[in-house]
Structure formats: C-alpha cells, structure tokens
Design a protein around this motif. Sequence first.
Motif, PDB file in Angstrom:
ATOM      1  N   CYS A 115       0.828  -1.202   0.000  1.00  0.00           N
ATOM      2  CA  CYS A 115       0.000   0.000   0.000  1.00  0.00           C
ATOM      3  C   CYS A 115       0.861   1.250   0.000  1.00  0.00           C
ATOM      4  O   CYS A 115       0.560   2.213  -0.706  1.00  0.00           O
ATOM      5  CB  CYS A 115      -0.940   0.028   1.211  1.00  0.00           C
ATOM      6  N   PHE A 124       2.335   1.744  -3.574  1.00  0.00           N
ATOM      7  CA  PHE A 124       1.427   2.351  -4.545  1.00  0.00           C
ATOM      8  C   PHE A 124       1.112   3.788  -4.175  1.00  0.00           C
ATOM      9  O   PHE A 124       0.990   4.657  -5.048  1.00  0.00           O
ATOM     10  CB  PHE A 124       0.133   1.540  -4.634  1.00  0.00           C
ATOM     11  N   CYS A 125       0.976   4.066  -2.869  1.00  0.00           N
ATOM     12  CA  CYS A 125       0.700   5.433  -2.436  1.00  0.00           C
ATOM     13  C   CYS A 125       1.847   6.351  -2.820  1.00  0.00           C
ATOM     14  O   CYS A 125       1.622   7.455  -3.328  1.00  0.00           O
ATOM     15  CB  CYS A 125       0.476   5.445  -0.925  1.00  0.00           C
ATOM     16  N   PHE A 163      -5.893  13.037  -1.406  1.00  0.00           N
ATOM     17  CA  PHE A 163      -6.626  11.798  -1.668  1.00  0.00           C
ATOM     18  C   PHE A 163      -5.661  10.641  -1.901  1.00  0.00           C
ATOM     19  O   PHE A 163      -5.916   9.512  -1.501  1.00  0.00           O
ATOM     20  CB  PHE A 163      -7.512  11.964  -2.911  1.00  0.00           C
ATOM     21  N   GLY A 164      -4.562  10.925  -2.562  1.00  0.00           N
ATOM     22  CA  GLY A 164      -3.597   9.861  -2.826  1.00  0.00           C
ATOM     23  C   GLY A 164      -2.899   9.386  -1.578  1.00  0.00           C
ATOM     24  O   GLY A 164      -2.662   8.191  -1.402  1.00  0.00           O
ATOM     25  N   LEU A 223      -4.161   6.536   0.956  1.00  0.00           N
ATOM     26  CA  LEU A 223      -3.983   5.091   0.736  1.00  0.00           C
ATOM     27  C   LEU A 223      -2.941   4.512   1.677  1.00  0.00           C
ATOM     28  O   LEU A 223      -3.098   3.395   2.181  1.00  0.00           O
ATOM     29  CB  LEU A 223      -3.567   4.834  -0.707  1.00  0.00           C
ATOM     30  N   PHE A 257      -4.540   3.971   5.051  1.00  0.00           N
ATOM     31  CA  PHE A 257      -5.356   2.757   5.102  1.00  0.00           C
ATOM     32  C   PHE A 257      -4.461   1.553   5.322  1.00  0.00           C
ATOM     33  O   PHE A 257      -4.792   0.646   6.083  1.00  0.00           O
ATOM     34  CB  PHE A 257      -6.125   2.573   3.785  1.00  0.00           C
ATOM     35  N   GLY A 258      -3.308   1.550   4.642  1.00  0.00           N
ATOM     36  CA  GLY A 258      -2.395   0.417   4.767  1.00  0.00           C
ATOM     37  C   GLY A 258      -1.952   0.208   6.198  1.00  0.00           C
ATOM     38  O   GLY A 258      -2.007  -0.909   6.720  1.00  0.00           O
ATOM     39  N   SER A 302      -5.931  -1.002  -3.249  1.00  0.00           N
ATOM     40  CA  SER A 302      -5.174   0.240  -3.161  1.00  0.00           C
ATOM     41  C   SER A 302      -4.376   0.475  -4.434  1.00  0.00           C
ATOM     42  O   SER A 302      -4.138   1.629  -4.813  1.00  0.00           O
ATOM     43  CB  SER A 302      -4.294   0.247  -1.923  1.00  0.00           C
ATOM     44  N   THR A 350      -6.334   7.578  -9.027  1.00  0.00           N
ATOM     45  CA  THR A 350      -6.008   8.921  -8.537  1.00  0.00           C
ATOM     46  C   THR A 350      -4.902   9.550  -9.374  1.00  0.00           C
ATOM     47  O   THR A 350      -4.992  10.717  -9.778  1.00  0.00           O
ATOM     48  CB  THR A 350      -5.570   8.838  -7.077  1.00  0.00           C
TER      49      THR A 350
END
Lengths: 205, 156
Positions: A145, A148-149, A180-181, A184, A187-188, B27, B34
């Motif tokens: 996560c 990708f973030c 917003f990005g 993530l 959340f991880g 994700s 995004t």
Amino acid sequence: MSIKTGIASALTLLGTFISFYIVYALLTNQLFLLDIGWLLTAFGPIYWASLGIGLAMGLSVMGAAWGIWSTGASVMGGGVMVPRIYSKNLVSIIFCEAVAIYGIIVSIIMATGLKPYNGDDPATLAMNYESGYRVFGAGMITGFCNLFCGICVGIIGSSAALADAANDKLFVKVLVIEIFGSVLGLFGIILALILSSEAKFGEMK
Amino acid sequence: MSISPERPIYSPFFSVMGATSAMVFSSMGAAYGTAKSGVGIAAMAIMKPELIMKSVVPVVMAGILAIYGVVVAVLIANTINKEGTTMAKDLTNMGAGLSVGLSAMAAGFAIGIVGDAGVRGTAQQPKLFVGMVLMLIFAEVLGLYGLITALVMMYA
C-alpha cells in the motif's frame, strides 16, 4: 529492450524454476515438498514474521523513493524557468517521505513483538504460527500500500509542480488530489496495525 | 486460536492472504485512478482553473475503491480469531479478499483512464461532463460487484 520483454523473461524464469522444483520433487520421491501445508509450516513463524517486517520496511521506502524522484525531477526541471516553485513543492516531497515513516513505524512495532517459544504445546504452536502469518500479512499490506501510495503521490506531485509553474494559484487545488492519494498509505497502516495487534509470540500465559 | 482437525495449524494463512489481497489490490486500483486522473486535472487546470473542483469526481470515486478494500479486509481480520472458525471459512475469506481486491483494481484502472480523458474533454467541451460521470459510475460499479460477492461469500 522494452518492459514487456522484461516481464516476459522474468515470468519465464520463474516458471522454469517452479517446474524444475516440481519435477525434482516428483523424481526423487519427495512429494512432501509439493504439500502446501508443509510449505506453510516448514520454516516456522519467525520466517514469516521476518519476511513481513522486511517487506514492510523495504517496499515502503521504495514507494517513498519513487515518489520523491518523480516529483523532484519535475520540480527541478520546472524551476529552471520559474525558480519560485521549489519552496512550495517541498510539501509534495514531504508527503512522499511520510510514507517511509509509516513503514518504519509499523516495522519497529512488529519487530519488538518477536519472542522465542517452546514448541511442545499445540496451543502455543497454533498461537505462534497464527501470529507469524498475521505479521506477514500486515507487512505485505503496509509495504505494497505504501509503494502504490508513494508512486501515486509522486506522479501527482510532479503534475502539481508543472501546474504551479504555469499559474501559482493552482498548487493548492492540485494538493487536494494529492491528499486523496496519500490516504492510501494511511489505510495500509491501519489495516496492518489491526492485523498485527492480535499477534502474540512466545509462551501462552 | 481454535485448533482442531477441521482447522489445521496453517489455515489462518489463507484468511490473512485474503485480507492482504483485498487491501493491496484495491489500493493499487485506487492509486492508479487517482494518479492518472490527477495528471489530467493538473494539465487542464492550466487553461481552465475554474473547472478543478468539478473535475475532482474521478479522484473521489477512485478513493471509494480503497474503502471497499478496507471494509472487506477489516471484516476478514475480525473473523480469524473467532471461536468456531473452520478451514472452510478461512479459504472462503481468501476468495472474498481476492474478489474485492481484483475487482477494485480493475475498476480503478477504468476510472483512471476514463477520468483522465474525461476531464481533458470536459475542459474543451463542457457538455461532456454528464457523459464522463455516467461512464465513471459504470466503472465504479465493477468494484461494487466485487464487494457484494465478497460479502455474500462471507455471510451467506
């Protein structure tokens, strides 16, 4: 050489190793090597936990690095003509750095919980194996996560830098998309802490 | 912590992999959505700064996909330790996690590409905004299908 050739060759190598492993197990009459249950319990919970902690740290830092180099290259390139942009766009770099900090927090929290155990009692064994799998899952979640973030925030940060160079009122609005990005990665680590908080190693009390 | 012949010692691995795949793949979809639409928004903002707040729609919809993943992953994580969890439940959890994860990843790819093209088109032709939102809704529903399947697997 394109990316497609690289992916194809990596998959071919992986397939070759897996088929050699299968044929070796079949021909030397060692079929337990192909037993998924054996594979999952052969190494012990510390193997899984360490793999998870390592992936959490390594992949988070890779995400942060990817984001920083994406944004940094654009900021430096755009700043040649418009030098005022570098100070505001350090915020994008800090968003990427936060992802690495999430990774190190989760890794250290999980690593301080590792303890040795005495493998006689089946309940202790079950608890330790389950904790090992939990830490592995938590580490994979954090690592991927955050990876990708970091990539996402880096790409948006580079676009924000170029938009800022064109018109200085645009940076704050594109920053909304960057927030917003970066959610993530949060959340991880929330998921990772939920999974790993129930992970108890050592003896059963 | 319930160990029995119906639940061998390696069985929690499958539940944990379900939670992991739910979160990781969704994700990835959310990040792609995004980033791709964000690039389009930043590009069109140079010419039409007043349209930025309307164009945030694809970014919000991509964020919702990550929430689908979080929901299923938390539900799976809460069932690992419950009494009466069997290996069948653990394997079902793995399927549920894969279902929502891969669906949300696919939906995120669709939202990203449609959002990028949509915001650039809306900047040049404002009547396209409604069309873009309709297409984004169809893409978002793909992730919702995955969530519904995961919940049906876990609770029915």
